[in-house]
Design a protein around this motif. Structure first.
Motif, mmCIF file in Angstrom:
data_model
loop_
_atom_site.group_PDB
_atom_site.id
_atom_site.type_symbol
_atom_site.label_atom_id
_atom_site.label_comp_id
_atom_site.label_asym_id
_atom_site.label_seq_id
_atom_site.Cartn_x
_atom_site.Cartn_y
_atom_site.Cartn_z
ATOM 1 N N ALA A 166 -5.406 7.848 -15.946
ATOM 2 C CA ALA A 166 -5.091 8.746 -14.827
ATOM 3 C C ALA A 166 -6.134 9.842 -14.700
ATOM 4 O O ALA A 166 -6.611 10.155 -13.599
ATOM 5 N N VAL A 167 -6.531 10.432 -15.831
ATOM 6 C CA VAL A 167 -7.556 11.481 -15.819
ATOM 7 C C VAL A 167 -8.860 10.923 -15.260
ATOM 8 O O VAL A 167 -9.510 11.523 -14.390
ATOM 9 N N GLY A 168 -9.252 9.743 -15.767
ATOM 10 C CA GLY A 168 -10.518 9.148 -15.328
ATOM 11 C C GLY A 168 -10.546 8.810 -13.862
ATOM 12 O O GLY A 168 -11.573 8.970 -13.199
ATOM 13 N N LEU B 119 3.246 8.238 -15.145
ATOM 14 C CA LEU B 119 1.820 7.889 -15.115
ATOM 15 C C LEU B 119 1.576 6.646 -14.250
ATOM 16 O O LEU B 119 0.521 6.539 -13.612
ATOM 17 N N ARG B 120 2.539 5.736 -14.218
ATOM 18 C CA ARG B 120 2.405 4.591 -13.309
ATOM 19 C C ARG B 120 2.294 5.072 -11.859
ATOM 20 O O ARG B 120 1.468 4.593 -11.083
ATOM 21 N N VAL B 121 3.150 6.007 -11.510
ATOM 22 C CA VAL B 121 3.138 6.527 -10.144
ATOM 23 C C VAL B 121 1.847 7.280 -9.864
ATOM 24 O O VAL B 121 1.239 7.138 -8.790
ATOM 25 N N VAL B 122 1.407 8.098 -10.836
ATOM 26 C CA VAL B 122 0.166 8.859 -10.661
ATOM 27 C C VAL B 122 -1.012 7.918 -10.407
ATOM 28 O O VAL B 122 -1.837 8.152 -9.503
ATOM 29 N N ASN B 123 -1.089 6.855 -11.194
ATOM 30 C CA ASN B 123 -2.189 5.893 -11.000
ATOM 31 C C ASN B 123 -2.035 5.145 -9.686
ATOM 32 O O ASN B 123 -3.030 4.841 -9.013
ATOM 33 N N SER B 124 -0.804 4.871 -9.292
ATOM 34 C CA SER B 124 -0.576 4.180 -8.031
ATOM 35 C C SER B 124 -0.959 5.050 -6.847
ATOM 36 O O SER B 124 -1.529 4.566 -5.857
ATOM 37 N N ILE B 125 -0.675 6.357 -6.930
ATOM 38 C CA ILE B 125 -1.045 7.290 -5.859
ATOM 39 C C ILE B 125 -2.568 7.352 -5.713
ATOM 40 O O ILE B 125 -3.101 7.392 -4.588
ATOM 41 N N HIS B 126 -3.269 7.362 -6.839
ATOM 42 C CA HIS B 126 -4.741 7.352 -6.748
ATOM 43 C C HIS B 126 -5.236 6.109 -6.016
ATOM 44 O O HIS B 126 -6.136 6.180 -5.165
ATOM 45 N N ILE C 230 -0.300 19.058 -12.380
ATOM 46 C CA ILE C 230 -0.587 17.668 -12.776
ATOM 47 C C ILE C 230 -1.601 17.648 -13.910
ATOM 48 O O ILE C 230 -1.426 16.939 -14.916
ATOM 49 N N ALA C 231 -2.682 18.434 -13.777
ATOM 50 C CA ALA C 231 -3.696 18.494 -14.827
ATOM 51 C C ALA C 231 -3.098 19.040 -16.127
ATOM 52 O O ALA C 231 -3.416 18.559 -17.224
#
Length: 839
Positions: A150-152, A85-92, A125-126
């Protein structure tokens, strides 16, 4: 620049490390959070470089970390989930965050990566989000909170159906249900707030207006907000220390963005969708009012944008069709009442406290925003606005009189503040009165408020904030006293008490306001000069203070600046001008004007005599004292005359006795200038005083002109000083062109030689170039003033033949440095004019 092959090696090595630490069979101790963030950032950079160039399995590799073992059927590895989730948020943040500034090329690359994610991996991912929320909703709060964030964040640029589906909504509703619990852990609160933020981000997603209204209706946001508002943290705990301000602000954000979208549809669309949007607006009005009325300013501020848009929309409706006014009256009344309540200082505030300066500044900023909303209501429904504000103010004054002043200062300050704002409506036609009658209904009410305020008497205004507001109102609506002249003595007496106020902020502000009041009522004040001078003499004592190092610092607050020695003296100057105004009114005989002026002047003369010796020895405080004395003399002179160049009527000129008295004042100033002309500050003060003496001395100043020039145009004078003095001489020439010829004929040659010397000095930088250009401009304007006022003979008289040669030799053509300036376009005529005059 690292090539792709090298990046692949780095990626493989890093993935191997991640599997050892965070993967199913990880045995190493996890890294500290800040190290994890750096690793996630590195993975993001690798993703950005390789996702479209060979690392198609990026998300599969990361998702493999979320299992404890290869045989796990659920995402049960918290360490791996958190890192994923850290990576997912970082990619956003790298490719999807709209708040990040990107170049055109960077944005194109980000858009390309988002398209690839949608095409390859978005579905998985979803699904991972749903699986994580389902497995951990009753587990570790950190996992759930990061997943919701991450969803938001991703919802703004992915297919909305991946989030708005029954499975995900059920999970979100279950998490929102935590708000119903009376007691929550900090982690549970953060999860609940993050769930609300997901709905806020969903509504904030760009889509067609019709789709947006359908979305709002489908999500039943009205019911969500209602349940949250009625939950124990926001309902039972309201007005208690347990009130959950974080949740209130989070829900307020959801209300704000929802209403903004509804208003956008109402303004742009028609037909069935507009009708549905209107129904939704009616549902959300109570929510807006509830959070707008919240006792915490942070919560109120959150919904101000949507309240502003809604009130603006209603104003447009009322203007387009007046029949809407009646239907919208109660809604507007509710919001106006809430605005007035929010404008009041709260019970914990302590006006004027040094500890509350930041809170005070924030509150005043909120007041400005609330004032804008109030004015929108005033234009949307003027009659309602007048009625509500007038009733509120009148009730407060009635309570003030009935209680003999024993009411909360906050209530009185609020009433006075509303009076001050009310004038924006009352004077919109140009003034309170038109043809000696009130200009309209609002003016009638304001006049009534003013009468009630003055009748309440100043002794009831016991708090510094209310006293300050009282003075501000009297000055702003001074025209009221022109039609109620019997109240002028009452108000003057009030001001004379307040100028001695123990609170420095009130006292120094009152000096300025007193000057403003007497200047505006000059013709109506009458003979009260003796009373005023006696009341103010102690305040007119000048004590120069050397600024401390903190006074010069860049970090000085506005409050510190207002209380600095320099700021206090500048405020004190307003008292000197006020004394001059009152002493020179028509009701005061000329001999008395001189007597009262001398009462003020004599202590200054004595001080200058006692200080000048130390000033000659370059004592810093003594020089500053002389500077202040001269500034005070000039300011007093300004009060005695409202003369402007070209006005010689008796109404604009002081009595001859007064002019003679100020000739002595000018003499004292010249003595100080001649002794201390090497000081820049003394020259500055003297130049200021000279410009004020012109009006009160009239032609008596002309014989002193050579001494003024000698003192103000020294070898050390800067080009700026010369330019400013040339501008003053333009006024003298215009004002006394019939009497100045002989003096001008005598002093022109040495005077212009000093100007030429300033022009000839070498320049060493941009500032010097600017000052040189300004001096040239003022010199040419001076010549133009001489010629335009029929004084050209002084230039080409027999004694000026040498000067004519100097003018030619001084490169007059070089002075014509810009044809763009209107004042210079005709400068090329000067040589011909001089040539013709000489012949």
């Amino acid at each position: 620049m690292i090539d792709l092959a090298s990046l692949v090696i780095v990626k493989d090595g890093l993935l191997s490390y991640l599997r050892q630490v965070y993967g199913p069979d990880g045995t190493a101790a996890p890294d500290a959070p800040y190290i994890q963030n750096k690793i996630a950032q590195t993975i993001t950079f690798l993703f950005s470089a390789l996702y479209a160039n060979g690392w198609e399995s990026c998300f599969d590799d990361l998702l493999s970390l979320t299992y404890k073992s290869a045989s796990s059927s659920t995402r049960d590895n918290p360490l791996g989930i958190v890192f994923y989730l850290r990576v997912v948020n970082s990619i956003h943040e790298e490719i999807g965050d709209v708040l990040v500034s990107r170049s055109r090329g960077e944005q194109d690359k980000a858009n390309s990566l988002k398209d690839l994610i949608r095409e390859r991996d978005m579905q998985k991912i979803a699904s991972s989000w749903q699986e994580i929320l389902s497995a951990w909703q009753d587990g570790e709060d950190v996992v759930v909170e990061m997943c919701l964030k991450a969803v938001g964040s991703w919802v703004s640029w992915i297919d909305i159906s991946l989030v708005v589906n029954q499975t995900m909504l059920d999970l979100l509703f279950q998490l929102l249900g935590r708000a119903k619990k009376q007691e929550l852990r900090d982690g549970e609160r953060r999860v609940r707030d993050a769930a609300v933020d997901v709905f806020t981000e969903i509504i904030g997603k760009k889509m067609k207006p019709t789709d947006k209204i359908e979305m709002i209706d489908f999500l039943k946001l009205n019911l969500i907000v209602t349940e949250l508002s009625n939950s124990p943290p926001l309902h039972q705990n309201r007005s208690t220390p347990e009130y959950d301000t974080d949740l209130a602000e989070t829900v307020a954000k959801l209300v704000n963005i929802t209403v903004l979208d509804i208003i956008r549809v109402l303004e742009a669309d028609a037909g069935p969708v507009k009708e549905k949007a209107d129904n939704l607006l009616q549902e959300f009005v109570p929510h807006m009012l509830r959070y707008f009325s919240d006792e915490y300013d942070e919560v109120c501020s959150t919904v101000i944008p949507c309240v502003n848009d809604m009130l603006t929309y209603i104003r447009k409706l009322n203007k387009s069709n007046p029949s809407y006014e009646a239907g919208n009256a109660e809604l507007l009344r509710g919001f106006l009442t809430a605005i007035i309540a929010k404008t009041r200082y709260d019970e914990t505030s302590d006006w004027g406290s040094e500890d509350d300066q930041t809170d005070e500044a924030e509150f005043q900023e909120l007041r400005k925003r609330l004032g804008v909303l109030q004015q929108i209501i005033a234009t949307a429904h003027e009659e309602l606005y007048i009625t509500v504000i007038a009733q509120s103010v009148e009730n407060t004054f009635a309570s003030l009189r009935a209680s003999q002043g024993q009411i909360d200062w906050r209530d009185l300050e609020l009433a006075l503040h509303e009076m001050f704002l009310f004038g924006d409506l009352a004077v919109k036609g140009g003034g309170i009165y038109q043809k000696n009658a009130p200009a309209g209904p609002a003016a009638v009410k304001l006049i009534d408020m003013m009468l009630r305020m003055v009748e309440c008497e100043i002794q009831f205004f016991t708090h510094p904030a209310t006293q300050l507001q009282y003075m501000e109102i009297c000055v702003r609506y001074s025209v009221f006293f022109q039609h109620h002249q019997h109240l002028i003595p009452v108000v003057l007496d009030s001001f004379l008490k307040l100028v001695h106020h123990p609170n420095r902020k009130v006292k120094t502000r009152s000096w300025y306001l007193f000057q403003r009041l007497v200047k505006q009522l000059r013709a109506l004040i009458g003979n009260v000069a003796q009373t005023v001078v006696e009341a103010l003499l102690k305040l007119l004592v000048i004590k120069a203070e050397i600024p401390s190092e903190t006074d010069d610092g860049d970090e000085m607050s506005s409050e510190d600046h207002e209380s600095s020695a320099d700021a206090v003296f500048n405020s004190q100057l307003y008292l000197f001008e006020a004394v001059g105004i009152i002493c020179s009114t028509q009701g005061v005989p000329a001999d008395k004007q001189v007597l009262y002026a001398q009462a003020v002047l004599q202590p200054i003369f004595t001080d200058m005599e006692q200080t000048i010796a130390a000033a000659k020895n370059n004592d810093e405080r003594a020089l500053l004292q002389i500077h202040h004395d001269i500034m005070a003399l000039g300011t007093l002179a300004r009060g005695f005359s409202d003369w402007t160049p070209g006005t010689h009527t008796p109404a604009h000129m002081p009595a001859p006795e007064v002019s003679e008295a100020f000739s002595q004042v000018a003499e004292a100033t010249l003595v100080a200038l001649e002794s201390l002309k090497g000081s820049f500050n003394i020259r500055t003060a003297a130049r200021f005083a000279f410009s004020r003496y012109i009006g009160v001395q009239a032609s008596r100043i002309l014989p002193q002109l050579p001494r003024w020039i000698d003192g103000l145009m020294t070898e050390t004078s800067s080009r700026d000083e010369m330019a400013l003095f040339l501008r003053l001489l333009d006024q003298v020439i215009f004002g006394f062109k019939g009497e100045i010829y002989t003096i001008l004929d005598t002093l022109l040659s040495p005077f212009l030689q000093r100007v030429f010397s300033g022009i000839a000095d070498p320049t060493t930088g941009t500032d010097d170039e600017i000052q040189l250009a300004e001096l040239k401009r003022e010199y040419l304007n001076f010549l133009l003033a001489v010629l335009n006022n029929d004084l050209g003979a002084v230039i080409i008289s027999e004694s000026k033949y040498i000067l004519y040669l100097i003018v030619i030799k001084s490169r007059i053509k070089a002075l014509i440095f810009s044809r763009k300036s209107n004042s210079l376009r005709n400068c090329h005529h000067y040589p011909r004019t001089l040539r013709q005059g000489h012949r």
